[in-house]
Design a protein around this motif. Sequence first.
Motif, PDB file in Angstrom:
ATOM      1  N   GLU A 179      -0.506   9.530   3.329  1.00 32.71           N
ATOM      2  CA  GLU A 179      -1.003  10.181   4.542  1.00 32.71           C
ATOM      3  C   GLU A 179      -2.429  10.669   4.362  1.00 32.71           C
ATOM      4  O   GLU A 179      -3.273  10.502   5.245  1.00 32.71           O
ATOM      5  CB  GLU A 179      -0.085  11.342   4.952  1.00 32.71           C
ATOM      6  N   ALA A 180      -2.716  11.286   3.216  1.00 30.23           N
ATOM      7  CA  ALA A 180      -4.069  11.771   2.959  1.00 30.23           C
ATOM      8  C   ALA A 180      -5.054  10.604   2.859  1.00 30.23           C
ATOM      9  O   ALA A 180      -6.172  10.670   3.384  1.00 30.23           O
ATOM     10  CB  ALA A 180      -4.106  12.603   1.677  1.00 30.23           C
ATOM     11  N   GLU A 181      -4.645   9.528   2.202  1.00 28.80           N
ATOM     12  CA  GLU A 181      -5.511   8.360   2.101  1.00 28.80           C
ATOM     13  C   GLU A 181      -5.709   7.706   3.464  1.00 28.80           C
ATOM     14  O   GLU A 181      -6.787   7.164   3.746  1.00 28.80           O
ATOM     15  CB  GLU A 181      -4.918   7.341   1.122  1.00 28.80           C
ATOM     16  N   ALA A 182      -4.691   7.768   4.313  1.00 26.01           N
ATOM     17  CA  ALA A 182      -4.812   7.182   5.656  1.00 26.01           C
ATOM     18  C   ALA A 182      -5.866   7.913   6.468  1.00 26.01           C
ATOM     19  O   ALA A 182      -6.661   7.296   7.193  1.00 26.01           O
ATOM     20  CB  ALA A 182      -3.464   7.223   6.372  1.00 26.01           C
ATOM     21  N   ARG A 183      -5.893   9.232   6.362  1.00 22.69           N
ATOM     22  CA  ARG A 183      -6.922   9.999   7.083  1.00 22.69           C
ATOM     23  C   ARG A 183      -8.311   9.630   6.585  1.00 22.69           C
ATOM     24  O   ARG A 183      -9.254   9.480   7.375  1.00 22.69           O
ATOM     25  CB  ARG A 183      -6.662  11.499   6.912  1.00 22.69           C
ATOM     26  N   ARG A 184      -8.432   9.462   5.272  1.00 19.94           N
ATOM     27  CA  ARG A 184      -9.735   9.106   4.708  1.00 19.94           C
ATOM     28  C   ARG A 184     -10.140   7.699   5.154  1.00 19.94           C
ATOM     29  O   ARG A 184     -11.314   7.464   5.483  1.00 19.94           O
ATOM     30  CB  ARG A 184      -9.671   9.209   3.190  1.00 19.94           C
ATOM     31  N   ALA A 185      -9.205   6.775   5.169  1.00 21.34           N
ATOM     32  CA  ALA A 185      -9.510   5.402   5.554  1.00 21.34           C
ATOM     33  C   ALA A 185      -9.934   5.320   7.019  1.00 21.34           C
ATOM     34  O   ALA A 185     -10.923   4.660   7.360  1.00 21.34           O
ATOM     35  CB  ALA A 185      -8.291   4.511   5.302  1.00 21.34           C
ATOM     36  N   ALA A 186      -9.197   5.977   7.906  1.00 29.18           N
ATOM     37  CA  ALA A 186      -9.539   5.949   9.325  1.00 29.18           C
ATOM     38  C   ALA A 186     -10.885   6.609   9.589  1.00 29.18           C
ATOM     39  O   ALA A 186     -11.671   6.144  10.425  1.00 29.18           O
ATOM     40  CB  ALA A 186      -8.445   6.627  10.144  1.00 29.18           C
ATOM     41  N   ALA A 188       0.825  -1.211   0.000  1.00 31.03           N
ATOM     42  CA  ALA A 188       0.000   0.000   0.000  1.00 31.03           C
ATOM     43  C   ALA A 188       0.856   1.257   0.000  1.00 31.03           C
ATOM     44  O   ALA A 188       0.477   2.288  -0.563  1.00 31.03           O
ATOM     45  CB  ALA A 188      -0.932  -0.004   1.210  1.00 31.03           C
ATOM     46  N   ARG A 189       2.015   1.191   0.640  1.00 25.87           N
ATOM     47  CA  ARG A 189       2.904   2.360   0.664  1.00 25.87           C
ATOM     48  C   ARG A 189       3.373   2.723  -0.745  1.00 25.87           C
ATOM     49  O   ARG A 189       3.598   3.894  -1.053  1.00 25.87           O
ATOM     50  CB  ARG A 189       4.119   2.070   1.541  1.00 25.87           C
ATOM     51  N   GLU A 190       3.523   1.714  -1.577  1.00 27.93           N
ATOM     52  CA  GLU A 190       3.953   1.954  -2.953  1.00 27.93           C
ATOM     53  C   GLU A 190       2.768   2.309  -3.847  1.00 27.93           C
ATOM     54  O   GLU A 190       2.902   3.115  -4.766  1.00 27.93           O
ATOM     55  CB  GLU A 190       4.658   0.707  -3.488  1.00 27.93           C
ATOM     56  N   GLY A 200     -14.988  10.544  -4.837  1.00 23.16           N
ATOM     57  CA  GLY A 200     -13.777  11.365  -4.817  1.00 23.16           C
ATOM     58  C   GLY A 200     -12.794  10.861  -5.845  1.00 23.16           C
ATOM     59  O   GLY A 200     -13.171  10.247  -6.847  1.00 23.16           O
ATOM     60  N   SER A 201     -11.530  11.113  -5.589  1.00 24.08           N
ATOM     61  CA  SER A 201     -10.484  10.642  -6.493  1.00 24.08           C
ATOM     62  C   SER A 201      -9.322  10.095  -5.676  1.00 24.08           C
ATOM     63  O   SER A 201      -9.112  10.504  -4.534  1.00 24.08           O
ATOM     64  CB  SER A 201      -9.997  11.764  -7.408  1.00 24.08           C
ATOM     65  N   LYS A 202      -8.606   9.173  -6.266  1.00 23.53           N
ATOM     66  CA  LYS A 202      -7.443   8.570  -5.626  1.00 23.53           C
ATOM     67  C   LYS A 202      -6.292   8.542  -6.621  1.00 23.53           C
ATOM     68  O   LYS A 202      -6.478   8.258  -7.812  1.00 23.53           O
ATOM     69  CB  LYS A 202      -7.739   7.131  -5.164  1.00 23.53           C
ATOM     70  N   CYS A 203      -5.106   8.825  -6.107  1.00 25.28           N
ATOM     71  CA  CYS A 203      -3.889   8.722  -6.915  1.00 25.28           C
ATOM     72  C   CYS A 203      -3.239   7.370  -6.646  1.00 25.28           C
ATOM     73  O   CYS A 203      -3.146   6.925  -5.497  1.00 25.28           O
ATOM     74  CB  CYS A 203      -2.924   9.850  -6.561  1.00 25.28           C
ATOM     75  N   ALA A 216      -2.547   6.734  15.916  1.00 27.39           N
ATOM     76  CA  ALA A 216      -2.511   8.190  16.073  1.00 27.39           C
ATOM     77  C   ALA A 216      -3.739   8.828  15.433  1.00 27.39           C
ATOM     78  O   ALA A 216      -4.354   9.737  16.009  1.00 27.39           O
ATOM     79  CB  ALA A 216      -1.237   8.748  15.450  1.00 27.39           C
ATOM     80  N   LEU A 217      -4.114   8.357  14.252  1.00 25.92           N
ATOM     81  CA  LEU A 217      -5.301   8.896  13.596  1.00 25.92           C
ATOM     82  C   LEU A 217      -6.568   8.573  14.383  1.00 25.92           C
ATOM     83  O   LEU A 217      -7.443   9.421  14.551  1.00 25.92           O
ATOM     84  CB  LEU A 217      -5.417   8.327  12.179  1.00 25.92           C
TER      85      LEU A 217
END
Length: 300
Positions: A177-184, A169-171, A229-232, A216-217
């Motif tokens: 980081e932005a996707e992590a906020r959305r996922a949490a 997922a990191r790759e 939305g959109s994802k990169c 942390a999130l």
Amino acid sequence: MNTPADLGHFLRTRRAALRPEDVGLVAYGRTRRVPGLRREELAQLAGVSVAYYTRLEQGQSHNASDEVLDALARALRLTRDEHAHLRNLARPARAGRLPAVRPATAAPGVRQLVAALAVPAVIVDHRFDVLGWNPLGHALLAGHLDAGSPERPGERPNLQRLFFLDPHARELYPRWEAEARRAASSLRLAAGEHPDDRRLAELVGELTMKSPEFAALWSRHPVRGCASGSKCFHHPVVGAMELSFEMLRLPDTGGQGVLAFSAEAGSADEAALRLLATAAATDGDRAGRASDAIAIGGKY
């Protein structure tokens, strides 16, 4: 499971995020001992007594009316998702053993629809367990996993677990980081809507223990539904893509949905998606020929 402590934590995080001037109050020059609004300031804005609000924030009041919750939501400038989450938290389930949960299944018609789509599509339940995907959905999100894993309940991928714990997922997500906020945020909303779901509670516990970023999130109590939305992506086969997504909720399924991705017509992203589709089809043909060879005792 939602508890009075969850309600208090949510209220404190949202109270700390507001400054007096944000809500039309006078901020005096002296140093404030707490970030954001004081309890008495929020109580004043919501039209409730300080003593009552304090009991609510400390988990000592379990019967807040809709009127009080609506007033707090307005005073705290909550979004629609946060407002709904506040109501869920204010009505915690009774303590006790969480019921056993049978593995979810997707309806045959939904599976047929997803298989027929020419875009990446994944069927998920409210826990983000993958109940099914088409070849392009598999190739986009988890091509390193067995394509048949959603058919085996004990081995089903979970999109949240993959995102926070799988190094791929990191790759795959350059804006991790932005996707992590959305996922949490999405998972927090699901946890509020399904407080008695044992497996969902176990998933949150696992992610909290194994992922410091998730822990942390989670402590910030983010709440947001992400229906579109959109994802990169930075895909290992076709490189960079930016895709639009839609989460299409399925009625009468307990929270199941179809997550589908698409690209703008004529764009480089669409070309990359077509290339991925070709690669996925080629891999599928190879797997099919290998399976046939094994079945007849041949050698591939």
